[in-house]
Design a protein around this motif. Structure first.
Motif, mmCIF file in Angstrom:
data_model
loop_
_atom_site.group_PDB
_atom_site.id
_atom_site.type_symbol
_atom_site.label_atom_id
_atom_site.label_comp_id
_atom_site.label_asym_id
_atom_site.label_seq_id
_atom_site.Cartn_x
_atom_site.Cartn_y
_atom_site.Cartn_z
ATOM 1 N N LEU A 1 -17.833 -35.475 -9.464
ATOM 2 C CA LEU A 1 -17.048 -34.478 -9.782
ATOM 3 C C LEU A 1 -17.716 -33.168 -10.184
ATOM 4 C CD1 LEU A 1 -13.895 -36.316 -11.225
ATOM 5 C CD2 LEU A 1 -14.196 -35.503 -8.945
ATOM 6 N N ALA A 2 -18.657 -33.438 -11.067
ATOM 7 C CA ALA A 2 -19.283 -32.422 -11.756
ATOM 8 C C ALA A 2 -19.943 -31.651 -10.590
ATOM 9 C CB ALA A 2 -20.469 -32.719 -12.607
ATOM 10 N N GLU A 3 -20.546 -32.187 -9.342
ATOM 11 C CA GLU A 3 -21.155 -31.562 -8.287
ATOM 12 C C GLU A 3 -20.361 -30.972 -7.333
ATOM 13 O OE1 GLU A 3 -24.379 -30.396 -6.099
ATOM 14 O OE2 GLU A 3 -24.418 -31.673 -7.982
ATOM 15 N N VAL A 4 -19.189 -31.594 -7.209
ATOM 16 C CA VAL A 4 -18.109 -30.701 -6.400
ATOM 17 C C VAL A 4 -17.844 -29.462 -7.135
ATOM 18 C CG1 VAL A 4 -15.768 -31.015 -5.601
ATOM 19 C CG2 VAL A 4 -17.279 -32.827 -5.285
ATOM 20 N N ASP A 5 -17.446 -29.541 -8.516
ATOM 21 C CA ASP A 5 -17.021 -28.434 -9.243
ATOM 22 C C ASP A 5 -17.953 -27.093 -9.438
ATOM 23 O OD1 ASP A 5 -15.034 -27.065 -10.749
ATOM 24 O OD2 ASP A 5 -16.302 -27.979 -12.641
ATOM 25 N N ARG A 6 -19.322 -27.863 -9.139
ATOM 26 C CA ARG A 6 -20.371 -26.889 -9.257
ATOM 27 C C ARG A 6 -20.498 -26.108 -7.884
ATOM 28 N NH1 ARG A 6 -25.273 -26.036 -11.530
ATOM 29 N NH2 ARG A 6 -27.076 -25.574 -10.601
ATOM 30 N N ASN A 7 -20.261 -27.077 -6.967
ATOM 31 C CA ASN A 7 -20.325 -26.438 -5.589
ATOM 32 C C ASN A 7 -19.412 -25.581 -5.279
ATOM 33 O OD1 ASN A 7 -22.718 -27.849 -4.916
ATOM 34 N ND2 ASN A 7 -21.522 -29.436 -3.942
ATOM 35 N N GLN A 8 -18.055 -25.513 -5.760
ATOM 36 C CA GLN A 8 -16.942 -24.820 -5.756
ATOM 37 C C GLN A 8 -17.133 -23.466 -6.372
ATOM 38 O OE1 GLN A 8 -13.614 -26.778 -6.774
ATOM 39 N NE2 GLN A 8 -13.060 -27.425 -4.663
ATOM 40 N N ILE A 9 -17.700 -23.558 -7.620
ATOM 41 C CA ILE A 9 -17.922 -22.336 -8.368
ATOM 42 C C ILE A 9 -18.950 -21.341 -7.633
ATOM 43 C CG2 ILE A 9 -18.974 -21.584 -10.662
ATOM 44 C CD1 ILE A 9 -17.689 -23.882 -12.056
ATOM 45 N N GLY B 1 -14.484 -12.097 -13.097
ATOM 46 C CA GLY B 1 -13.089 -11.699 -13.343
ATOM 47 C C GLY B 1 -12.550 -10.811 -12.410
ATOM 48 N N GLY B 2 -11.182 -10.485 -12.643
ATOM 49 C CA GLY B 2 -10.467 -9.613 -11.978
ATOM 50 C C GLY B 2 -9.688 -10.206 -10.815
ATOM 51 N N PRO B 3 -8.833 -9.181 -10.123
ATOM 52 C CA PRO B 3 -8.263 -9.990 -9.223
ATOM 53 C C PRO B 3 -8.960 -10.228 -7.779
ATOM 54 C CG PRO B 3 -7.826 -7.601 -9.251
ATOM 55 C CD PRO B 3 -8.621 -7.925 -10.543
ATOM 56 N N ASN B 4 -10.258 -10.059 -7.671
ATOM 57 C CA ASN B 4 -10.919 -10.233 -6.718
ATOM 58 C C ASN B 4 -12.155 -11.214 -7.219
ATOM 59 O OD1 ASN B 4 -9.500 -8.849 -4.825
ATOM 60 N ND2 ASN B 4 -10.561 -6.859 -5.365
ATOM 61 N N GLY B 5 -11.967 -11.625 -8.632
ATOM 62 C CA GLY B 5 -13.105 -12.557 -9.066
ATOM 63 C C GLY B 5 -13.031 -13.664 -8.386
ATOM 64 N N ALA B 6 -14.190 -14.612 -9.034
ATOM 65 C CA ALA B 6 -14.337 -15.972 -8.599
ATOM 66 C C ALA B 6 -13.304 -16.811 -9.439
ATOM 67 C CB ALA B 6 -15.842 -16.358 -8.926
ATOM 68 N N ILE C 1 -16.117 -19.367 -17.137
ATOM 69 C CA ILE C 1 -17.016 -18.896 -17.682
ATOM 70 C C ILE C 1 -17.448 -20.215 -18.472
ATOM 71 C CG2 ILE C 1 -18.097 -17.815 -19.633
ATOM 72 C CD1 ILE C 1 -16.464 -15.401 -18.721
ATOM 73 N N THR C 2 -16.664 -21.207 -19.182
ATOM 74 C CA THR C 2 -17.006 -22.304 -19.810
ATOM 75 C C THR C 2 -17.515 -23.195 -18.933
ATOM 76 O OG1 THR C 2 -15.121 -21.837 -21.629
ATOM 77 C CG2 THR C 2 -16.031 -24.154 -21.415
ATOM 78 N N ARG C 3 -16.995 -23.416 -17.754
ATOM 79 C CA ARG C 3 -17.343 -24.541 -16.780
ATOM 80 C C ARG C 3 -18.660 -24.070 -16.260
ATOM 81 N NH1 ARG C 3 -12.158 -26.412 -13.241
ATOM 82 N NH2 ARG C 3 -10.772 -27.245 -14.992
ATOM 83 N N LYS D 1 -21.079 -22.348 -17.607
ATOM 84 C CA LYS D 1 -22.054 -22.953 -18.902
ATOM 85 C C LYS D 1 -22.242 -24.174 -18.917
ATOM 86 C CE LYS D 1 -21.227 -18.770 -21.929
ATOM 87 N NZ LYS D 1 -20.397 -18.424 -23.344
ATOM 88 N N LYS D 2 -21.370 -25.156 -18.759
ATOM 89 C CA LYS D 2 -21.417 -26.593 -19.109
ATOM 90 C C LYS D 2 -22.100 -27.087 -17.845
ATOM 91 C CE LYS D 2 -18.514 -30.872 -18.805
ATOM 92 N NZ LYS D 2 -17.191 -31.193 -18.524
ATOM 93 N N LEU D 3 -22.020 -26.315 -16.586
ATOM 94 C CA LEU D 3 -22.779 -26.809 -15.392
ATOM 95 C C LEU D 3 -24.181 -26.126 -15.188
ATOM 96 C CD1 LEU D 3 -19.647 -27.127 -13.031
ATOM 97 C CD2 LEU D 3 -20.945 -28.841 -14.025
ATOM 98 N N GLY D 4 -24.481 -25.266 -16.190
ATOM 99 C CA GLY D 4 -25.737 -24.570 -16.194
ATOM 100 C C GLY D 4 -25.743 -23.650 -14.850
ATOM 101 N N ILE D 5 -24.697 -22.823 -14.544
ATOM 102 C CA ILE D 5 -24.751 -22.063 -13.590
ATOM 103 C C ILE D 5 -24.813 -20.312 -14.272
ATOM 104 C CG2 ILE D 5 -23.417 -20.934 -11.531
ATOM 105 C CD1 ILE D 5 -21.793 -23.726 -11.509
ATOM 106 N N ASP D 6 -25.665 -19.719 -13.601
ATOM 107 C CA ASP D 6 -25.837 -18.141 -14.032
ATOM 108 C C ASP D 6 -25.436 -17.296 -12.957
ATOM 109 O OD1 ASP D 6 -26.633 -15.856 -15.186
ATOM 110 O OD2 ASP D 6 -28.778 -16.380 -15.012
ATOM 111 N N ALA D 7 -24.234 -16.405 -13.093
ATOM 112 C CA ALA D 7 -23.762 -15.652 -12.020
ATOM 113 C C ALA D 7 -24.712 -14.499 -11.702
ATOM 114 C CB ALA D 7 -22.324 -14.942 -12.661
#
Length: 114
Positions: free
Chosen positions: A48-56, A68-73, A85-87, A89-95
């Protein structure tokens, strides 16, 4: 078992088949210690974490790193910005490292000009 008997019984009398009262134990084949290690499954949480990571990551690529914003991820995934943002950080993703080009930058401002 009682629920099943209630559902299957017709009329006001509860009829429970005697065979239903016998404990059933599934036949489990004997395992070798050698084969036990080869059949290990990936824990559901990591899947599930991998799926969540891939979607983000996909959402960040589609929005060129905008969170953020209306056109944000976050909006694309139906999440609040702070939850997103919390997710991350938890998954170690840097935008800032995620882009449409899988991390390859087209910015050549630091490159020497010919």
């Amino acid at each position: 078992m009682i629920e099943r008997a209630v559902i299957l019984s017709s009329g006001p009398t509860l009829k429970v088949p005697v065979t239903e009262l016998q404990p059933r134990t599934p036949a489990v084949p004997a395992r070798n210690d050698e084969s036990a290690g080869s059949t290990r499954r990936t824990p559901v949480r990591s899947i599930l974490a991998e799926v969540d990571r891939n979607q983000i990551i996909r959402a960040l690529k589609e929005t060129d790193g905008r969170i953020g914003g209306p056109n944000g991820a976050a909006n694309r995934l139906g999440l609040k910005r702070t939850t997103f943002i919390t997710r991350m950080k938890k998954l170690g993703i840097d935008a800032s490292t995620v882009s449409e080009h899988d991390g390859t930058s087209t910015d050549t401002s630091d490159s020497p000009t010919p």
